[in-house]
Design a protein around this motif. Sequence first.
Motif, PDB file in Angstrom:
ATOM      1  N   PHE A  51       0.882  -1.258   0.020  1.00 21.48           N
ATOM      2  CA  PHE A  51       0.183  -0.010   0.200  1.00 21.48           C
ATOM      3  C   PHE A  51       0.955   1.367   0.180  1.00 21.48           C
ATOM      4  O   PHE A  51       1.688   1.150   0.707  1.00 21.48           O
ATOM      5  N   ASN A  52       0.442   2.208  -0.635  1.00 18.73           N
ATOM      6  CA  ASN A  52       1.437   3.501  -1.083  1.00 18.73           C
ATOM      7  C   ASN A  52       0.677   4.616  -0.940  1.00 18.73           C
ATOM      8  O   ASN A  52      -0.323   4.914  -1.749  1.00 18.73           O
ATOM      9  N   VAL A  74       2.410  -9.584 -10.693  1.00 17.70           N
ATOM     10  CA  VAL A  74       2.118  -8.345  -9.965  1.00 17.70           C
ATOM     11  C   VAL A  74       0.931  -7.776 -10.714  1.00 17.70           C
ATOM     12  O   VAL A  74       0.778  -7.619 -11.972  1.00 17.70           O
ATOM     13  N   ARG A  75      -0.306  -7.193  -9.904  1.00  9.17           N
ATOM     14  CA  ARG A  75      -1.293  -6.686 -10.397  1.00  9.17           C
ATOM     15  C   ARG A  75      -1.574  -5.423  -9.275  1.00  9.17           C
ATOM     16  O   ARG A  75      -1.264  -5.370  -8.228  1.00  9.17           O
ATOM     17  N   CYS A  76      -1.988  -4.196 -10.035  1.00 11.43           N
ATOM     18  CA  CYS A  76      -2.600  -3.098  -9.244  1.00 11.43           C
ATOM     19  C   CYS A  76      -3.923  -3.339  -8.856  1.00 11.43           C
ATOM     20  O   CYS A  76      -4.666  -3.547 -10.086  1.00 11.43           O
ATOM     21  N   ILE A  81       0.247   2.093 -11.245  1.00 12.96           N
ATOM     22  CA  ILE A  81       1.670   1.990 -10.987  1.00 12.96           C
ATOM     23  C   ILE A  81       2.434   1.996 -12.553  1.00 12.96           C
ATOM     24  O   ILE A  81       1.606   1.588 -13.458  1.00 12.96           O
ATOM     25  N   TYR A  82       3.409   2.330 -12.670  1.00 13.74           N
ATOM     26  CA  TYR A  82       4.508   2.270 -13.747  1.00 13.74           C
ATOM     27  C   TYR A  82       5.082   1.182 -13.208  1.00 13.74           C
ATOM     28  O   TYR A  82       6.026   1.470 -12.178  1.00 13.74           O
ATOM     29  N   ASN A 127      -2.807   6.722  -2.658  1.00 13.78           N
ATOM     30  CA  ASN A 127      -3.611   5.577  -2.021  1.00 13.78           C
ATOM     31  C   ASN A 127      -3.384   4.343  -3.406  1.00 13.78           C
ATOM     32  O   ASN A 127      -4.624   3.564  -3.414  1.00 13.78           O
ATOM     33  N   THR A 128      -2.248   4.012  -3.723  1.00 15.41           N
ATOM     34  CA  THR A 128      -2.080   2.799  -4.796  1.00 15.41           C
ATOM     35  C   THR A 128      -1.775   1.503  -3.975  1.00 15.41           C
ATOM     36  O   THR A 128      -1.048   1.499  -3.181  1.00 15.41           O
ATOM     37  N   GLU A 129      -2.606   0.554  -4.450  1.00 14.12           N
ATOM     38  CA  GLU A 129      -2.336  -0.910  -3.648  1.00 14.12           C
ATOM     39  C   GLU A 129      -1.939  -1.900  -4.791  1.00 14.12           C
ATOM     40  O   GLU A 129      -2.613  -1.895  -5.899  1.00 14.12           O
TER      41      GLU A 129
END
Length: 176
Positions: A51-52, A74-76, A81-82, A127-129
């Motif tokens: 979590f970002n 990996v998935r967002c 995300i880049y 709020n990127t996960e």
Amino acid sequence: MIFRETKLNGAYIIEIEPIEDERGFFARSWCKEEFEKYGLNSNLVQCNISFNKKKGILRGMHYQCTPYEEVKSVRCIRGAIYDVIIDLRPESETYKQWTSIELTPENRKMIYVPRGFAHGFQTLEDNTEVFYQMSEFYHGECARGVRWDDENFSIVWPIKEKIISDKDEKYGELKI
């Protein structure tokens, strides 16, 4: 599922194939048999979430060394995300090359990161996960990384103002 090999040998972008109706859709996001059909490692032992809080956070470029080299899917699942991977396999035709993809909940894409690759990403939204599936357990003694701005790769990151941990900032350049 749709498997598209990237320009890096053994690395794939994986897309779902939704079956839609008036309620929405159903899709497979993981299948051991389909992964094995493409010669991909289907052994999953751990799932992780990153979590970002802020846009511009850069995590990477991480990998685990022998004997615990890992495969990642990996998935967002929130935000965007880049995502960047680097081939660090000296015997590979694509050694020291990198590729990137934008991962979002809307595009529902996943990247398959083979053993011997470094992985990292930069958040494009607050709020990127990020959801990871891993083929190895984490072994701190084998955790490694290369600098996100290593001139051996010249990765182009989309956001100039980066938020980077001290640990990631201290990684060295690839020793050739």
